[in-house]
Design a protein around this motif. Structure first.
Motif, PDB file in Angstrom:
ATOM      1  N   GLU A  21      46.284  48.311  42.977  1.00  0.00           N
ATOM      2  CA  GLU A  21      46.396  47.938  41.563  1.00  0.00           C
ATOM      3  C   GLU A  21      46.403  46.525  41.419  1.00  0.00           C
ATOM      4  O   GLU A  21      45.907  46.086  40.389  1.00  0.00           O
ATOM      5  CB  GLU A  21      47.506  48.525  40.883  1.00  0.00           C
ATOM      6  CG  GLU A  21      47.238  50.151  40.747  1.00  0.00           C
ATOM      7  CD  GLU A  21      48.315  50.844  40.180  1.00  0.00           C
ATOM      8  OE1 GLU A  21      48.207  51.706  39.119  1.00  0.00           O
ATOM      9  OE2 GLU A  21      49.692  50.818  40.464  1.00  0.00           O
ATOM     10  N   ALA A  22      47.276  45.729  42.074  1.00  0.00           N
ATOM     11  CA  ALA A  22      47.386  44.331  42.200  1.00  0.00           C
ATOM     12  C   ALA A  22      46.216  43.770  42.293  1.00  0.00           C
ATOM     13  O   ALA A  22      45.786  42.578  41.859  1.00  0.00           O
ATOM     14  CB  ALA A  22      48.575  43.953  43.019  1.00  0.00           C
ATOM     15  N   LEU A  23      45.678  44.284  43.448  1.00  0.00           N
ATOM     16  CA  LEU A  23      43.951  43.592  43.796  1.00  0.00           C
ATOM     17  C   LEU A  23      43.233  43.919  42.690  1.00  0.00           C
ATOM     18  O   LEU A  23      42.523  42.597  42.593  1.00  0.00           O
ATOM     19  CB  LEU A  23      43.668  44.375  45.098  1.00  0.00           C
ATOM     20  CG  LEU A  23      44.164  44.027  46.343  1.00  0.00           C
ATOM     21  CD1 LEU A  23      43.801  45.194  47.584  1.00  0.00           C
ATOM     22  CD2 LEU A  23      43.477  42.641  46.807  1.00  0.00           C
ATOM     23  N   ARG A  24      43.154  44.819  42.296  1.00  0.00           N
ATOM     24  CA  ARG A  24      41.907  45.129  41.165  1.00  0.00           C
ATOM     25  C   ARG A  24      42.446  44.207  40.059  1.00  0.00           C
ATOM     26  O   ARG A  24      41.553  43.832  39.145  1.00  0.00           O
ATOM     27  CB  ARG A  24      42.203  46.709  40.577  1.00  0.00           C
ATOM     28  CG  ARG A  24      41.166  47.091  39.768  1.00  0.00           C
ATOM     29  CD  ARG A  24      41.167  48.833  39.429  1.00  0.00           C
ATOM     30  NE  ARG A  24      41.019  49.342  40.655  1.00  0.00           N
ATOM     31  CZ  ARG A  24      42.045  50.247  41.379  1.00  0.00           C
ATOM     32  NH1 ARG A  24      43.166  50.431  40.561  1.00  0.00           N
ATOM     33  NH2 ARG A  24      41.960  50.811  42.309  1.00  0.00           N
ATOM     34  N   SER A  25      43.615  44.296  39.621  1.00  0.00           N
ATOM     35  CA  SER A  25      43.960  43.377  38.356  1.00  0.00           C
ATOM     36  C   SER A  25      43.818  41.817  38.751  1.00  0.00           C
ATOM     37  O   SER A  25      43.184  41.241  37.764  1.00  0.00           O
ATOM     38  CB  SER A  25      45.476  43.723  38.263  1.00  0.00           C
ATOM     39  OG  SER A  25      46.141  42.999  37.151  1.00  0.00           O
ATOM     40  N   ALA A  26      44.083  41.343  39.875  1.00  0.00           N
ATOM     41  CA  ALA A  26      43.687  39.903  40.153  1.00  0.00           C
ATOM     42  C   ALA A  26      42.272  39.802  39.867  1.00  0.00           C
ATOM     43  O   ALA A  26      41.923  38.622  39.426  1.00  0.00           O
ATOM     44  CB  ALA A  26      44.141  39.553  41.448  1.00  0.00           C
ATOM     45  N   ALA A  27      41.399  40.607  40.471  1.00  0.00           N
ATOM     46  CA  ALA A  27      40.090  40.416  40.401  1.00  0.00           C
ATOM     47  C   ALA A  27      39.476  40.423  38.918  1.00  0.00           C
ATOM     48  O   ALA A  27      38.773  39.664  38.484  1.00  0.00           O
ATOM     49  CB  ALA A  27      39.191  41.455  41.122  1.00  0.00           C
ATOM     50  N   GLU A  28      39.725  41.509  38.456  1.00  0.00           N
ATOM     51  CA  GLU A  28      39.474  41.754  36.898  1.00  0.00           C
ATOM     52  C   GLU A  28      39.901  40.590  35.831  1.00  0.00           C
ATOM     53  O   GLU A  28      39.217  40.136  35.190  1.00  0.00           O
ATOM     54  CB  GLU A  28      40.005  42.992  36.304  1.00  0.00           C
ATOM     55  CG  GLU A  28      39.301  44.196  36.977  1.00  0.00           C
ATOM     56  CD  GLU A  28      40.007  45.510  36.435  1.00  0.00           C
ATOM     57  OE1 GLU A  28      40.875  45.594  35.958  1.00  0.00           O
ATOM     58  OE2 GLU A  28      39.654  46.666  37.147  1.00  0.00           O
ATOM     59  N   GLN A  29      41.101  40.061  36.110  1.00  0.00           N
ATOM     60  CA  GLN A  29      41.483  39.128  35.052  1.00  0.00           C
ATOM     61  C   GLN A  29      40.953  37.737  35.542  1.00  0.00           C
ATOM     62  O   GLN A  29      40.721  37.017  34.441  1.00  0.00           O
ATOM     63  CB  GLN A  29      43.144  39.020  35.184  1.00  0.00           C
ATOM     64  CG  GLN A  29      43.719  40.319  34.549  1.00  0.00           C
ATOM     65  CD  GLN A  29      45.230  40.230  34.480  1.00  0.00           C
ATOM     66  OE1 GLN A  29      45.858  39.694  33.787  1.00  0.00           O
ATOM     67  NE2 GLN A  29      45.732  41.012  35.731  1.00  0.00           N
ATOM     68  N   LEU A  30      40.777  37.493  36.712  1.00  0.00           N
ATOM     69  CA  LEU A  30      39.990  36.091  37.140  1.00  0.00           C
ATOM     70  C   LEU A  30      38.533  36.271  36.812  1.00  0.00           C
ATOM     71  O   LEU A  30      38.264  35.299  36.100  1.00  0.00           O
ATOM     72  CB  LEU A  30      40.220  36.119  38.608  1.00  0.00           C
ATOM     73  CG  LEU A  30      40.068  34.534  39.025  1.00  0.00           C
ATOM     74  CD1 LEU A  30      40.934  33.540  38.453  1.00  0.00           C
ATOM     75  CD2 LEU A  30      40.048  34.463  40.603  1.00  0.00           C
ATOM     76  N   THR A  31      37.846  37.396  36.692  1.00  0.00           N
ATOM     77  CA  THR A  31      36.639  37.586  36.261  1.00  0.00           C
ATOM     78  C   THR A  31      36.704  37.237  34.660  1.00  0.00           C
ATOM     79  O   THR A  31      35.708  36.570  34.219  1.00  0.00           O
ATOM     80  CB  THR A  31      36.082  38.895  36.471  1.00  0.00           C
ATOM     81  OG1 THR A  31      36.146  39.300  37.728  1.00  0.00           O
ATOM     82  CG2 THR A  31      34.593  39.192  35.706  1.00  0.00           C
ATOM     83  N   GLU A  32      37.447  37.765  33.944  1.00  0.00           N
ATOM     84  CA  GLU A  32      37.588  37.298  32.488  1.00  0.00           C
ATOM     85  C   GLU A  32      37.632  35.749  32.473  1.00  0.00           C
ATOM     86  O   GLU A  32      36.957  35.274  31.433  1.00  0.00           O
ATOM     87  CB  GLU A  32      38.700  37.893  31.861  1.00  0.00           C
ATOM     88  CG  GLU A  32      38.545  39.169  31.133  1.00  0.00           C
ATOM     89  CD  GLU A  32      39.589  39.742  30.417  1.00  0.00           C
ATOM     90  OE1 GLU A  32      40.068  39.214  29.456  1.00  0.00           O
ATOM     91  OE2 GLU A  32      39.904  41.023  30.870  1.00  0.00           O
ATOM     92  N   LEU A  33      38.585  35.212  33.019  1.00  0.00           N
ATOM     93  CA  LEU A  33      38.580  33.589  32.837  1.00  0.00           C
ATOM     94  C   LEU A  33      37.591  32.924  33.418  1.00  0.00           C
ATOM     95  O   LEU A  33      37.163  31.835  32.612  1.00  0.00           O
ATOM     96  CB  LEU A  33      40.111  33.307  33.539  1.00  0.00           C
ATOM     97  CG  LEU A  33      41.394  34.122  32.676  1.00  0.00           C
ATOM     98  CD1 LEU A  33      42.629  33.607  33.627  1.00  0.00           C
ATOM     99  CD2 LEU A  33      41.399  33.590  31.495  1.00  0.00           C
TER     100      LEU A  33
END
Length: 109
Positions: A26-38
Motif C-alpha cells: 500500500e505504501a508503494l502504491r500510495s507513493a506512486a499515485e501521490q507523486l503522479t498527482e504532483l
C-alpha cells in the motif's frame, strides 16, 4: 476532586487515536499515485522502500524527458516521505540520469 484552575495535562500526538501503518504494498502504491498527482508524470518504478519511525521512505524513478531512442530518455530519482497511513509528507528530486545508465549506485550516495 480536581481543581478547575489546574491546567489539564496535554496529550501527546501519539496518545490520540493510533494510526495503523499501511502495508509495504500500500505504501508503494500510495507513493506512486501521490507523486503522479504532483508531477503530472507516472513513475516508472519504486526502486526502494523502507519503514521509518515516522512512516515510510521511498525512492521513485520518473521519466522527466522522453526521447527517441528510449535509452536516451532523462530519468530522475525522487526521495518520497510518507506518514504511517501512507500520506505524502515530502518529496525531493535527487539525481537525474539517462535510462541507458545501468548502475547509478555510486552517485545516489
Amino acid at each position: 476532586m480536581t481543581n478547575e484552575r489546574e491546567p489539564k495535562a496535554a496529550k501527546s500526538p501519539r496518545e490520540h487515536a493510533p494510526v495503523n501503518r499501511v502495508s509495504a504494498t500500500e505504501a508503494l502504491r500510495s507513493a506512486a499515485e501521490q507523486l503522479t498527482e504532483l508531477l503530472g508524470r507516472r513513475p516508472e518504478s519504486v526502486s526502494a522502500l523502507k519503514p521509518t519511525d515516522e512512516g515510510w521512505e521511498a525512492r521513485v524513478e520518473v521519466v522527466e524527458v522522453e526521447r527517441i531512442p528510449e535509452t536516451t530518455s532523462v530519468m530522475a530519482s525522487y526521495q518520497v516521505l510518507l506518514d504511517p497511513a501512507g500520506q505524502l509528507l515530502a518529496y525531493e528530486r535527487g539525481n537525474r540520469y539517462t535510462r541507458a545508465q545501468a548502475d547509478r549506485a555510486d552517485r545516489d550516495r
